[in-house]
Design a protein around this motif. Structure first.
Motif: not given
Length: 713
Positions: A47-52, A112-120, A133-140
């Protein structure tokens, strides 16, 4: 399963394939289907990423207020006080443009990743450790990171710290063995994990031509209990498969049940005609009712049942695909009580040049399955010759044999037998043997038969009724079936005759074998002498039950020819090898009883011929094939004897107490009084003779079967 559910599975599979992500459902409104979100990401962060969208909504509210309050030079409202749908769409576009930020200069992804993470961390209200923990991506799906790992995670404790080296990787003694080679020639194999996944087996990394994924269903609290029942093993084809337990609606399964699990294999390339095969591992696969749904084909019967104890590649059939090629398997089965395993391994799509010339389905009872046509256990498919020491309900004694007569026979004009073509996956042959020893007409009929006068279909040895297995469709060209012997109670009759004392005939014995599944229609014959009861039963019950079986088959295979195969005379040489007792057994068969048994076999043949004639009169393409002359002098006691007499060497699934209840103390195998391998060959001769004049091949194949000389095989 509803079409909408299958559609959702396909859409999810496309997302997994395109983005390399897994999804999981989230319940928004109780009682309605959940929405799908990226697995492992907290909803608050999504929901936070959906601020637009929130910014657009706020701006739209302001614009709508301006719209309904706008006045002209005279102070009158310019527009109606209600915003129409058309006006709202235009205002929404304006809001999107007004809130769109100006383009910025390109920045490195790491920045960009650093800015997104700091903002979050500053504004999302999601815990910092979760965001980290989300810096370690998983796909399962179903993966989380454990908090405070330094104090709560486990640590290795080496048992042998000095002098003795640590034990290496273990080796399986019996089950769960990975199969690294042997995929069908030219097939596109879709594995149960993504392409390139390390399996930690001798097979190395997986090779997959498509994608695989699961769908789970939440309970009323939003929990996914089915995930707790899912396990994986480093065995099967390619070194990996999943397994869970079967559940029906009464055991938390059913469509959308909280223990239901749907697995979907999707091939990432186009195919027209293709054979679909599934690989079944040697453990963790027990259900006799695994229903595979082959998606996007023109088959009128795309759901096929498989007995999963096979431990090999098994064909679901040849299909003409009309869309995205996929196969779905659910752990929901009619008999699912959470006691049997169901496995999701690899699926193979083998391209074919076109529709197979021969699509053959062999149905019926023991005389079709190949009971007796095996050297001990050798020639039986193992999943049909199984008995558990722990669970008698798991027994399967269908005894389908590689030497069954439908496999030994050769199609007109062919150079190899049906079995040879089937074993080599020849593109001209699509063959399925679904006959089962002991079957009666109601084990062939579907469970939801639409004729109220007929017995509803019943499972046998845990397998679904044969018509419910799904192998009959508009592409079938030939159906073979023997049925009626068990309905006529031949097994019980033979036992009564073997127990007779003296030289008289057993025909004077009393008929007392009631069948509770046929609505008391055998009651008029109960208590009468066998001499009159058995012919009456054959005429008034068996014949009238065989014709509807032929009719129900025809409904599903209207382009096919049907062969109803008769039964041979069982006894030769007046039963001389049976009328003195043997091996210390106080049983025997008199000459008079042997003669009556052969006469009774002729009576059944006549009624079967009558049933076929009745069906043919109603427009069904059916032929009756009588093997009597092929077995002349070759029954029990014959020379050469091609039908087993009393067999005391048991196979794995034999249970004399159940198979021979009247003479159970003698420990006889179910192979007794069934054709040997050579007898199955005699049956094949009869089938080949019948096929000669049937005109099996339509003109589309450009082949016309030449007539054989009279009396030829």
């Amino acid at each position: 399963m509803a079409a909408s559910a299958l559609y959702n599975e396909l859409v999810a599979a496309e997302v997994w394939e395109a983005l390399g992500l897994a999804t999981e459902p989230r319940t928004v409104t109780p009682g309605r289907r959940p929405v799908m979100e990226i697995a492992g990401v907290p909803h608050e962060l999504i929901r936070w990423t959906d601020r637009r969208s929130d910014q657009i909504a706020a701006c739209l509210e302001d614009l709508e207020h301006e719209y309904v309050t706008a006045v002209d030079d005279k102070g009158e409202l310019k527009f109606l006080p209600v915003v129409s749908e058309r006006a709202r769409a235009k205002l929404n576009g304006m809001a999107a443009r007004k809130t769109r930020l100006p383009k910025q200069k390109t920045r490195p992804l790491a920045q960009l990743r650093k800015e997104w993470k700091d903002s979050a961390i500053r504004t999302s209200k999601v815990a910092v450790d979760v965001i980290n923990s989300l810096q370690y991506w998983w796909n399962q799906p179903n993966v989380t990171w454990k908090a405070l790992c330094a104090t709560t995670c486990g640590h290795e404790n080496i048992k042998y710290q000095t002098l003795i080296s640590e034990p290496g990787q273990g080796h399986r003694l019996k089950d769960g063995t990975p199969v690294c080679t042997g995929a069908p020639s030219g097939a596109k194999v879709v594995a149960s994990v993504p392409n390139g996944t390390r399996t930690w087996s001798d097979c190395g990394n997986t090779s997959s031509a498509g994608t695989f994924g699961f769908r789970f269903f939440p309970d009323s609290d939003g929990n996914y209990e089915g995930k707790e029942d899912l396990h994986q093993v480093g065995g099967g084809y390619g070194g990996h498969y999943w397994y869970a337990h079967t559940h029906n609606a009464d055991h938390l399964g059913g469509d959308g049940g909280r223990m239901a699990i749907n697995g979907l294999w999707t091939l990432g390339q186009d195919l027209g005609w293709a054979r679909v095969l599934v690989h079944l591992p040697d453990t963790g696969a027990q259900t006799r009712q695994a229903k595979y749904h082959v998606i996007n084909t023109d088959s009128k019967s795309p759901a096929r049942s498989v007995q999963q104890r096979a431990g090999r590649w098994v064909s679901l059939g040849a299909f003409h695909f009309t869309g995205r090629r996929a196969v779905m398997l659910s752990n929901v089965t009619d008999d699912g009580t959470a006691d049997e395993d169901i496995a999701w391994g690899s699926v193979a799509f083998q391209p074919l040049p076109g529709k197979p010339k021969n699509v053959v389905v062999a149905m019926g009872d023991s005389y079709s399955s190949g009971e007796g046509a095996s050297e001990g256990d050798r020639d039986y498919y193992p999943e049909t010759n199984y008995r558990s020491k722990l669970d008698d309900n798991a027994r399967n004694a269908c005894h389908r044999s590689t030497q069954a007569w439908s496999r030994q026979a050769t199609m007109p004009g062919a150079s190899k037998s049906i079995g040879q073509l089937d074993d080599s996956l020849d593109p001209s042959m699509d063959y399925h043997l679904i006959a089962c020893s002991g079957a009666r007409t109601y084990n062939v009929l579907p469970e939801d038969v639409d004729d109220s006068d007929l017995s509803k279909g019943e499972s046998h040895y845990g397998e679904e009724p044969q018509m419910d297995k799904g192998y009959l469709d508009q592409n079938t060209t030939l159906v073979t079936i023997s049925i009626g012997g068990n309905d006529s109670r031949f097994s019980k009759i033979i036992q009564q005759c073997l127990k007779s004392i003296g030289n008289g005939s057993c025909q004077g014995g009393t008929f007392d074998d009631k069948d509770s599944s046929i609505n008391l229609r055998d009651q008029p014959f109960t208590g009468r002498p066998l001499e009159t009861a058995v012919p009456g039963l054959m005429n008034q019950v068996v014949r009238t039950d065989i014709t509807p079986v032929l009719r129900e088959i025809h409904k599903r295979v209207q382009n096919a020819k049907i062969v109803l195969m008769g039964y041979p005379p069982l006894i030769s040489e007046k039963g001389s090898c049976l009328n003195t007792g043997f091996s210390g057994m106080a049983i025997g068969l008199s000459e008079a009883s042997a003669a009556w048994l052969d006469d009774t076999a002729d009576t059944l043949s006549a009624e079967m011929q009558g049933a076929a004639d009745d069906a043919k009169a109603s427009g069904i393409n059916v032929w009756f094939s009588n093997p009597k002359k092929d077995f002349a002098g070759k029954g029990v006691c014959g020379d050469p004897e091609q039908i087993h007499g009393l067999v005391k060497t048991l196979v794995k699934s034999d249970d004399p107490l159940k198979d021979w209840p009247l003479i159970n103390q003698y420990g006889l195998s179910a192979q007794s009084f069934h054709p040997k391998i050579g007898g199955a060959r005699l049956y094949a001769n009869a089938l080949e003779r019948t096929m000669t004049g049937m005109g099996l091949y339509p003109s589309e194949y450009g082949y016309s079967c030449p007539a054989r000389p009279s009396g030829g095989r």
